[in-house]
Design a protein around this motif. Structure first.
Motif, PDB file in Angstrom:
ATOM      1  N   HIS A 274       0.877  -1.167   0.000  1.00  0.00           N
ATOM      2  CA  HIS A 274       0.000   0.000   0.000  1.00  0.00           C
ATOM      3  C   HIS A 274       0.918   1.223   0.000  1.00  0.00           C
ATOM      4  CE1 HIS A 274      -2.643   3.129   1.161  1.00  0.00           C
ATOM      5  NE2 HIS A 274      -2.297   3.141   2.432  1.00  0.00           N
ATOM      6  N   SER A 275       0.842   2.032  -1.048  1.00  0.00           N
ATOM      7  CA  SER A 275       1.690   3.232  -1.117  1.00  0.00           C
ATOM      8  C   SER A 275       1.022   4.309  -0.268  1.00  0.00           C
ATOM      9  CB  SER A 275       1.816   3.718  -2.564  1.00  0.00           C
ATOM     10  OG  SER A 275       2.291   2.687  -3.363  1.00  0.00           O
ATOM     11  N   LYS A 276       1.495   4.395   0.984  1.00  0.00           N
ATOM     12  CA  LYS A 276       0.781   5.236   1.961  1.00  0.00           C
ATOM     13  C   LYS A 276       1.379   6.642   2.012  1.00  0.00           C
ATOM     14  CE  LYS A 276       1.134   4.166   6.435  1.00  0.00           C
ATOM     15  NZ  LYS A 276       0.839   3.344   7.614  1.00  0.00           N
ATOM     16  N   PRO A 277       0.553   7.670   1.740  1.00  0.00           N
ATOM     17  CA  PRO A 277       1.069   9.038   1.849  1.00  0.00           C
ATOM     18  C   PRO A 277       1.178   9.461   3.311  1.00  0.00           C
ATOM     19  CG  PRO A 277      -1.137   9.001   0.862  1.00  0.00           C
ATOM     20  CD  PRO A 277      -0.850   7.619   1.313  1.00  0.00           C
ATOM     21  N   VAL A 278       2.307  10.023   3.671  1.00  0.00           N
ATOM     22  CA  VAL A 278       2.469  10.550   5.039  1.00  0.00           C
ATOM     23  C   VAL A 278       2.865  12.023   4.906  1.00  0.00           C
ATOM     24  CG1 VAL A 278       3.746  10.368   7.213  1.00  0.00           C
ATOM     25  CG2 VAL A 278       3.140   8.296   5.943  1.00  0.00           C
ATOM     26  N   LEU A 279       2.039  12.886   5.477  1.00  0.00           N
ATOM     27  CA  LEU A 279       2.266  14.322   5.345  1.00  0.00           C
ATOM     28  C   LEU A 279       2.405  14.931   6.735  1.00  0.00           C
ATOM     29  CD1 LEU A 279       2.263  16.847   3.497  1.00  0.00           C
ATOM     30  CD2 LEU A 279      -0.223  16.889   3.729  1.00  0.00           C
TER      31      LEU A 279
END
Ligand code: NAD
Length: 470
Positions: free
Chosen positions: A434-439
């Motif tokens: 899962h290409s998880k965005p972390v901002l």
């Protein structure tokens, strides 16, 4: 839902479901170690794998090694070399709204996965997707096809030496067992097989909203426009079709050939077949057999249906049922409604369709389901570009067949009826992650400092600037 219960499937399923978080936490170093162990066990089992493939459908040693073992070893080595890089979080740039923030993509393992594979490359297709699956940090139940029992035994023995059951386990089974497995909640299902069963798998995945990758089949055209040497074209086309005796998902299914080349192609085809395989190709050790009687009868009936409808057969149409042998067959003048023009052949039969202009080619292809591969033998760049931009297919390969599957930096997969999702190499790693965005937002320049309650004329000005410039 399957009527019958399978307690051993429940047992493995629960072991892996419970263990999936521990597997997710394994380090890249540990995963690479495991890949090396898998590579080593495969090399040790080299002869056993070749023997098993011969037993299952008389695959020759050269085809077994080059099309089953080599792709797996090369995938493992590609992962060993690149996994650290592929799995590292990737920072991405910000726009003005997120000035000073930290934005990145983190690759999270999907969790517990199910891999279902077909019989035609029973070793390769059971292992090659497993490589991406475990490298990405997942558990896997692998359900290979029931039609390659000797290969399945070797696979089971290799897996037993490399993996714990709570990480990777092969489960033998037919439709009933697979249906039972599919009733369970998996985080990801990777299926390789026919579009018909692909639809069943996708529907099963939808029940739990599991993500699904479908590597399917279809009718891949081979276009020949006559700008290349005909002998070379014939020899390459025959190799692409007869490898694994036509039982290859990306085999060129039918020929689309310029009308005026028809007679020359037929005579060159017959000459090449006789030169390569002699008068009786059945005696050649290079040709694999049809996997089973069901497929044998299906292929024979496709040919007979075309001939009954008026097709001509300048070569082939000979069968030895007890040997599961079908002589490679060329069909011409095929009626428009013949079944062979619609069903994936998956056997050593070349239907030839002639065309007069380029629009006829695109119409013929676009009137059918989107193919898994599209092949063009030509040096006419205008024609190549036209076909690329006016048809849809999983991939386009120019002046060869099959080889795109071996390219380390290209994704492999179909489109709609020929497949959904991308496999192999980096694309396989991403498919099982899962290409998880972390901002992480900069507190000194946070957007909510500028847009927040109560809304005022100043807030409106900010929104106006955003609308104009961002
Ligand atoms: P298949 O769809 O009949 O079987 C594939 C797998 O699904 C097997 O493990 C089988 O046991 C299972 N299965 C079969 N019927 C099922 C059902 N009703 N419910 C649940 N599971 C079921 O395919 P096959 O005959 O083994 O293989 C040939 C097909 O696979 C061709 O269409 C070919 O093009 C395609 N294929 C695609 C790729 C690819 O990478 N795109 C590779 C190889 C083969």
């Amino acid at each position: 839902m399957s009527e019958k219960e399978f307690p051993y499937i429940d047992h493995i399923y629960h072991l892996q479901r419970e263990n999936r978080l521990a597997i997710q936490r394994t380090t890249i170093k540990e995963r690479i170690q495991l890949l090396k162990k898998l590579e080593n066990e495969i090399l040790l089992a080299r002869d056993a794998i070749v023997d098993a493939l011969h037993k299952d459908f008389r695959k020759s040693k050269i085809e077994a090694e080059s099309t089953e073992l080599f792709p797996v070893l090369s995938e493992i080595r590609l992962f060993i070399k690149n996994l650290k890089d592929w799995s590292a979080s990737k920072s991405v740039s910000n726009n003005l709204v997120f000035f000073g923030s930290k934005a990145k993509i983190v690759y999270e393992p999907k969790g517990n996965c199910l891999i279902i594979s077909p019989w035609n490359y029973p070793f390769q297709l059971a292992v090659v997707h497993l490589v991406a699956c475990i490298a990405a940090g997942n558990t896997a139940i692998v359900k290979p096809s029931e039609f390659a029992p000797a290969t399945n035994q070797v696979l089971n023995s290799i897996f037993g030496k490399v993996f714990e059951s709570n990480h990777v386990q092969l489960i033998y089974g037919e439709v009933e067992e697979t249906t039972y497995l599919l009733s369970k909640k998996f985080d990801h299902i990777h299926f390789t097989g026919s579009p018909k069963v692909g639809k069943i798998v996708m529907a099963a995945g939808a029940k739990h909203l599991a993500s699904v990758t479908l590597e399917l089949g279809g009718k891949s055209p081979l276009i020949i426009d006559g700008t290349l040497d005909i002998k070379t074209v014939v020899s390459k086309a025959i190799w692409g079709k007869l490898i694994n005796n036509g039982q290859t998902c990306i085999a060129p299914d039918y020929l689309l050939i310029k009308e005026e080349l028809k007679e020359e192609f037929i005579s060159t085809f017959i000459q090449h077949m006789e030169k390569t395989f002699g008068k009786n190709p059945m005696e050649s050790p290079d040709l694999a057999r049809i996997i089973n009687l069901r497929n044998f009868d299906r292929i024979q009936s496709l040919v007979e249906n075309a001939i009954d409808g008026g097709a001509n057969c300048p070569y082939g149409n000979e069968y030895v049922r007890s040997e599961l042998y079908i002589k490679p067959t060329l069909l011409t003048d095929i009626p428009d409604d013949a079944e062979i023009l619609f069903e994936e052949i998956f056997g050593p039969v070349f239907p030839m369709i002639t065309y007069q202009n380029i629009q006829e080619i695109t119409k013929f292809i676009n009137d059918r389901e989107k193919p898994l591969a599209l092949y063009i033998y030509s040096k006419n760049q205008e024609l190549i570009d036209f076909i690329v931009h006016n048809t849809s297919s999983g991939a386009v390969l120019v002046n060869e067949t099959l080889l795109h599957i071996m390219h380390p930096n290209l994704p492999f997969g179909g489109v709609n009826n020929s497949g959904i999702g991308r496999s192999t190499g980096r694309f396989g790693f991403e498919d099982f992650s899962h290409s998880k965005p972390v901002l992480q937002v900069n507190q000194w320049f946070s957007p909510t400092k500028f847009i927040n309650y109560p809304y005022t004329g100043f807030t409106q000005k900010i929104v106006n600037l955003m609308m104009k410039y961002l």
